[in-house]
Each structure stands twice: as C-alpha cells, then as structure tokens.
Design a protein around this motif. Sequence first.
Motif, PDB file in Angstrom:
ATOM      1  N   ARG A 126       0.843  -1.187   0.000  1.00  0.00           N
ATOM      2  CA  ARG A 126       0.000   0.000   0.000  1.00  0.00           C
ATOM      3  C   ARG A 126       0.887   1.249   0.000  1.00  0.00           C
ATOM      4  O   ARG A 126       2.025   1.206   0.479  1.00  0.00           O
ATOM      5  N   LYS A 131      -2.765  12.087  -1.660  1.00  0.00           N
ATOM      6  CA  LYS A 131      -3.155  12.010  -0.261  1.00  0.00           C
ATOM      7  C   LYS A 131      -4.299  12.962   0.072  1.00  0.00           C
ATOM      8  O   LYS A 131      -4.195  14.165  -0.212  1.00  0.00           O
ATOM      9  N   GLN A 182      -8.195   1.831  -3.828  1.00  0.00           N
ATOM     10  CA  GLN A 182      -8.653   2.142  -2.474  1.00  0.00           C
ATOM     11  C   GLN A 182      -9.544   3.373  -2.519  1.00  0.00           C
ATOM     12  O   GLN A 182      -9.214   4.361  -3.170  1.00  0.00           O
ATOM     13  N   ALA A 185     -11.731   6.872   3.644  1.00  0.00           N
ATOM     14  CA  ALA A 185     -12.812   7.223   4.566  1.00  0.00           C
ATOM     15  C   ALA A 185     -13.521   8.505   4.121  1.00  0.00           C
ATOM     16  O   ALA A 185     -14.754   8.594   4.163  1.00  0.00           O
ATOM     17  N   ARG A 186     -12.726   9.478   3.682  1.00  0.00           N
ATOM     18  CA  ARG A 186     -13.312  10.776   3.328  1.00  0.00           C
ATOM     19  C   ARG A 186     -14.148  10.717   2.056  1.00  0.00           C
ATOM     20  O   ARG A 186     -14.909  11.624   1.757  1.00  0.00           O
ATOM     21  N   LYS A 207     -12.938   1.847   2.423  1.00  0.00           N
ATOM     22  CA  LYS A 207     -12.774   2.136   3.847  1.00  0.00           C
ATOM     23  C   LYS A 207     -14.065   2.733   4.418  1.00  0.00           C
ATOM     24  O   LYS A 207     -14.838   3.374   3.699  1.00  0.00           O
ATOM     25  N   ARG A 237     -11.657   1.040   9.729  1.00  0.00           N
ATOM     26  CA  ARG A 237     -10.510   1.884  10.073  1.00  0.00           C
ATOM     27  C   ARG A 237     -10.812   2.828  11.232  1.00  0.00           C
ATOM     28  O   ARG A 237     -10.084   3.774  11.492  1.00  0.00           O
TER      29      ARG A 237
END
Length: 347
Positions: A126, A131, A182, A185-186, A207, A237
Amino acid sequence: MLIVMKPGAAAQETDAVVNVIQKIGLRPHPMPGATRTAIGITGNQGSIDGRRFENLPGVAEVIRVTKPYKLITLDLRPEKTVVRVGNATIGGNELAMIAGPCAIESHDQAFAVAEAVQKSGARFFRGGVWKPRTSPYAFQGLGEKGWEIMTEIRKAFRLNIVTEALEESHVDLIEQYGDVIQIGARNMQNFSLLRRAGRSQLPVLLKRGMAATLEEWLLAAEYIMAEGNYNVILCERGVRTFTQHTRNTLDLASVPAIRRISHLPVIVDPSHGTGSAYMVTPLARAGVAVGADGLMVEVHNHPELALSDAAQALTPSQYAQLVGEVRAIHEVTTPIANESRLETKVA
Ligand code: PEP
Ligand code: MN
C-alpha cells in the motif's frame, strides 16, 4: 427482488431469467454460488411484480428484498466472496497482509519499505500517491511521480499495488498499472467515485467513513456492486468518537456484524484505527481474533521522518514481529470461525 435458481439449474435457464430482467429494463446481477445461482435485480425505483418469474424453468424462489441492500447480502450469496488479486486472495483461507507507508515519499523510501514488507510475507503493497489531507498546506502526495515509483515497485517485487483514488481520473491511472483501488474514509460517500470504481475490472477496497453507520458503509459498497463490480473489500478503520487516547475508535464489532449480513471480505486497519504505533500490534491481534480477513498496516523505514502519519508507522522489524503474532492467531481462530459459521447455518 432476488431470484434463486434451483440447485443444478441449467445455464440456459439462468440466461433466460437474465434476459427477461433486461427486457423489462432492469439490471440482472447473477451470482453463482456453491449450491445454486441467485440473481439480484437493480434499476427499479418501486417494487417489481415478481410473479412473472415464478414459472420460468429452473426458478426455485422469488424473494422480495425488504432490506436496504440487495447485492451485498448473504441472501444473494451465502458463501463468502473470495477476491482474487494476482497470486493472492482476500476472503479465502489466507490472511491478507497489506502493508506499506502512508505516502510514497521517494524512490528510496518506497523501495526500502517494499523490500522489508515483502520479506515479512506481505502480498500487497500500500502507499498513498494522492493524499487526502485535512490541511491544504500538508504534504499532498507525489502524484504522478509517486505513481511511477509504485509501478516500478510492482515490477521489481511482484507485489500487488493498493493505492487510493481521490478522483475519477485516478481510477483511470490505477487501472493501467495497479491492482486494487482504495476508496478512503473521506470519500466513502463520493457517489460518482463509487460508481466509477464500480465500472472498473479492479477490486475496490472501501474504507469506512469516519462517521458512517454500518448501513451507510454497506450501501456505499452497493453503489460499487450495482455497477457490476462485485470485488469489494470492506476496511474497518475506526470511527470518530469522544475518546482522546486514540485517533479513531476501531470498531472491531463491525467485523462479526458484517459477517451476519454480507458475503464481502472485511479487513482491519489498526494504523488509522489507533493513530499510535504502540497500539497497532495489539489491535491487529484483536482484529484477526474477531475474524478479519486481513490487515492493512502502515510501515516506514524511518517513522520519525515520515511526511504523513509518522506517529502510527511501524518500523520494518515491528511489522515483522506483528506478522508472526497475527499469523499464529489466525491459525488458531480460523477453524473456530468456520465452525461457528456452520453452527449459525444449522440453527
Ligand atoms: C490511508 O489509508 O492512507 C488513509 C488516508 O486512510 P483513511 O481513508 O482511512 O483515513
Ligand atoms: Mn495514513
């Protein structure tokens, strides 16, 4: 609506049902299982008159779905989904280890970490190339330069590459050289991104949003599956609570809770789930003990110099130790988990 075919129904019989679903303007999702095929139907706003399917050859049962989800459920596929990625699986018998730095920072950093985690048996590497940062002034990832490094790692180490797509154009790039998309979360409820990932051939690691209920998280997985991509891996997470001793509260109860509802594999991320390196191994052990199909762990060759998430990064030797411990737990708990699944079915 869910159409369950008889065990041993012929492929042509399933095709005929699929045809009818398409002819009435809806989307069929056939899911072959160990004993029977079930066909989920999406695309309808209201309810469908299911009686039209009852007399078609090979149909065993027409079930009205009363739950909010249609495709993630055990009703559609009673067996667990095993996601295959290159030489590895997630959701099968092996414990999937996904490890690497929070962000790809340089060629040397990424190669050093990849070499270390591969030595400890990780099959997935990963690393954030783009980011999602709370502050616009924080390190945003190397972008395409980072993606080049990832693709070199994939070639040099034959590791499966997992990276986060922040937007739809990133999915295009990951599709060219990556292995797993991936969704962070956001972005758990970034519906256009979910739909785009749903049109991809690559598996999607989804996530949990930091304030998402189980239902919201599973419905996000439905968005991906409704587009035809059934290779979804859920990743717990942690969620935001009032605690101050951790970055998030890792909700390990979500693992057995999901098992009751869904066939999708679930992995645990004890790095973002705690925010502190000293808690990562204990929570990783716990994650495996509650039945996670794998772990996602942040590792850095020099955690003190990391450009993001320095406090939660394990050193390569701490990671190696973690792997030994969780593998031992996995060996003990897998037969117990399989047995209790059997008991649940019998009861
Ligand atoms: C990550 O895994 O790099 C990440 C940003 O995690 P999350 O989306 O869970 O915050
Ligand atoms: Mn991180």
